[in-house]
Design a protein around this motif. Structure first.
Motif, short mmCIF file in Angstrom:
data_model
loop_
_atom_site.label_atom_id
_atom_site.label_comp_id
_atom_site.label_asym_id
_atom_site.label_seq_id
_atom_site.Cartn_x
_atom_site.Cartn_y
_atom_site.Cartn_z
N GLY A 1 -15.81 3.52 3.38
CA GLY A 1 -15.02 1.87 3.15
C GLY A 1 -13.69 1.88 3.61
N LEU A 2 -13.19 2.81 4.64
CA LEU A 2 -11.96 2.82 5.06
C LEU A 2 -11.87 2.80 6.50
CD1 LEU A 2 -10.80 5.86 2.84
CD2 LEU A 2 -10.03 3.57 2.54
N PHE A 3 -10.76 2.43 7.33
CA PHE A 3 -10.76 2.63 8.69
C PHE A 3 -9.28 3.13 8.97
CE2 PHE A 3 -9.15 -1.69 7.70
CZ PHE A 3 -7.94 -1.71 8.61
N VAL A 4 -9.09 3.43 10.01
CA VAL A 4 -7.85 3.97 10.53
C VAL A 4 -6.74 2.87 11.43
CG1 VAL A 4 -6.49 5.67 11.91
CG2 VAL A 4 -8.56 6.34 10.43
N ALA A 5 -5.41 2.80 11.25
CA ALA A 5 -4.65 2.08 11.89
C ALA A 5 -3.54 3.06 12.07
CB ALA A 5 -4.19 0.74 10.93
N GLU A 6 -2.74 2.92 13.47
CA GLU A 6 -1.59 3.73 13.83
C GLU A 6 -0.65 3.01 14.27
OE1 GLU A 6 -2.82 7.63 15.54
OE2 GLU A 6 -4.66 7.25 15.30
N GLY A 7 0.40 3.48 14.07
CA GLY A 7 1.83 3.05 14.57
C GLY A 7 2.52 2.18 13.67
N GLU A 8 3.88 2.38 13.60
CA GLU A 8 4.88 1.80 12.54
C GLU A 8 4.81 0.36 12.65
OE1 GLU A 8 9.65 1.77 11.73
OE2 GLU A 8 8.81 2.78 13.39
N LYS A 9 4.59 -0.46 13.52
CA LYS A 9 4.65 -1.79 13.65
C LYS A 9 3.46 -2.47 12.80
CE LYS A 9 5.25 -5.76 16.52
NZ LYS A 9 3.89 -6.78 16.11
N LEU A 10 2.23 -1.92 13.28
CA LEU A 10 0.93 -2.32 12.87
C LEU A 10 0.70 -1.93 11.31
CD1 LEU A 10 -1.93 -3.44 13.06
CD2 LEU A 10 -2.73 -1.15 13.97
N ILE A 11 1.32 -0.81 10.84
CA ILE A 11 1.15 -0.38 9.51
C ILE A 11 2.15 -1.35 8.59
CG2 ILE A 11 1.66 1.52 7.81
CD1 ILE A 11 0.50 3.26 10.03
N ASP A 12 3.10 -1.76 9.12
CA ASP A 12 4.20 -2.69 8.59
C ASP A 12 3.66 -3.93 8.42
OD1 ASP A 12 6.57 -1.47 7.88
OD2 ASP A 12 7.51 -1.77 9.89
N GLU A 13 2.79 -4.37 9.33
CA GLU A 13 1.99 -5.60 9.16
C GLU A 13 0.86 -5.75 7.78
OE1 GLU A 13 1.33 -8.43 12.38
OE2 GLU A 13 1.81 -6.72 13.77
N LEU A 14 0.25 -4.38 7.87
CA LEU A 14 -0.97 -4.25 7.26
C LEU A 14 -0.36 -4.13 5.71
CD1 LEU A 14 -2.66 -1.28 9.24
CD2 LEU A 14 -3.68 -3.44 8.39
N ARG A 15 0.75 -3.59 5.47
CA ARG A 15 1.43 -3.41 4.20
C ARG A 15 1.62 -4.84 3.56
NH1 ARG A 15 5.77 0.96 3.52
NH2 ARG A 15 4.96 1.46 1.57
N ALA A 16 2.08 -5.56 4.53
CA ALA A 16 2.58 -6.95 4.01
C ALA A 16 1.36 -8.08 3.78
CB ALA A 16 3.57 -7.56 4.99
N SER A 17 0.26 -7.44 4.24
CA SER A 17 -1.07 -8.30 4.19
C SER A 17 -1.86 -8.30 2.97
CB SER A 17 -1.95 -8.15 5.66
OG SER A 17 -2.62 -6.81 5.31
N HIS A 18 -3.11 -8.81 3.12
CA HIS A 18 -3.86 -8.83 1.95
C HIS A 18 -4.79 -7.83 1.85
CE1 HIS A 18 -6.33 -10.19 5.64
NE2 HIS A 18 -7.33 -9.71 4.87
N MET A 19 -4.83 -6.93 2.82
CA MET A 19 -5.60 -5.64 3.03
C MET A 19 -4.89 -4.65 2.30
SD MET A 19 -6.89 -5.13 6.96
CE MET A 19 -7.81 -6.48 7.80
#
Length: 249
Positions: free
Chosen positions: A22-40
């Motif tokens: 139930g997991l996926f991988v995301a890489e890179g500072e900009k993308l992870i910043d967006e992920l942390r601020a999202s509903h995910m």
């Protein structure tokens, strides 16, 4: 960083592993910043020193990042994210524009199309089961963060389209024998189907299409490339639908 964590990340390169955990991988500072601020929801972050703070963050060395990364060139951070679940029921009765992908298999194309959906304000992308997994690491990177804002669903596409058509929505698809998209009257509420890179829209799916459209070359009688890349064609179709909506509005 443990051996088990490395094995987990390696497993997530494959759809079966992503489904199991139930997991996926995301890489890179900009993308992870967006992920942390999202509903995910963030499961864990591995990052070089000084990038992120928090209980879910583990600081690793550049060497360890090279071992962890699923990209050709290792990034400075990698996040394990929980795969979101979306309700297809709402997408079945949606108004406006929806994209449908019929066995689009190239991860780069799928990621670019999700990015296009985000750009043109399309909230839902409906995929056949044979379409590339939107949480494939290559797809995630190609979306450039759009995966956070676009709801991607996998279902029996023919059934979904038949139900949408029965509910009064136009089902549009691009075909070589279709009507010139620049001359056609385009509906305000439609599902736009884009087909496989080599085969186009499958025959069964094509039978659900109520509006056959064609993107003409220029000039119209020019004999050049046989077809357009599916992501490029999607951009042209979405742009024309949105241009018409602006004119009507």
């Amino acid at each position: 960083m443990t051996k088990a964590e490395i094995q987990l990340i390696r497993a997530l390169a494959d759809k079966r592993g992503r489904t199991e955990h139930g997991l996926f991988v995301a890489e890179g500072e900009k993308l992870i910043d967006e992920l942390r601020a999202s509903h995910m929801r963030v499961h864990k972050i591995f990052a070089l020193e000084g990038l992120f703070e928090g209980p879910e963050v583990e600081i690793v060395s550049p060497h360890d990042m090279e071992r962890l990364s699923l990209l050709k060139t290792a990034s400075n951070s990698l996040a394990l994210m929980e795969i979101p679940r979306y309700d297809l029921t709402k997408a079945r009765v949606a108004e406006g524009l929806t994209l449908a992908l019929d066995d689009v298999q190239n991860p780069g194309n799928v990621g670019t199309i999700i990015r296009l959906a985000d750009w043109f304000g399309i909230g839902d992308v409906i995929c056949s089961e044979g379409t590339a997994d939107c949480f494939n690491p290559k797809v995630v990177q190609a979306t450039m963060g759009a995966i956070l804002r676009v709801r991607v669903h996998y279902t029996d596409l023919e059934s979904y389209l038949a139900e949408a058509a029965a509910g009064g929505r136009a089902i549009c698809g691009t075909f070589l024998d279709g009507e010139n998209i620049y001359d056609a009257a385009l509906p305000a509420s439609a599902v736009v189907v884009m087909g496989n890179e080599g085969r186009g829209i499958r025959p069964g799916t094509a039978r659900t299409v109520t509006r056959r459209l064609f993107i003409p070359p220029y000039p119209a009688d020019r004999h050049g490339s046989e077809s357009l890349n599916v992501a490029m064609a999607t951009g042209i179709v979405c742009s024309e639908f949105r241009r018409r909506k602006k004119e009507v509005g």
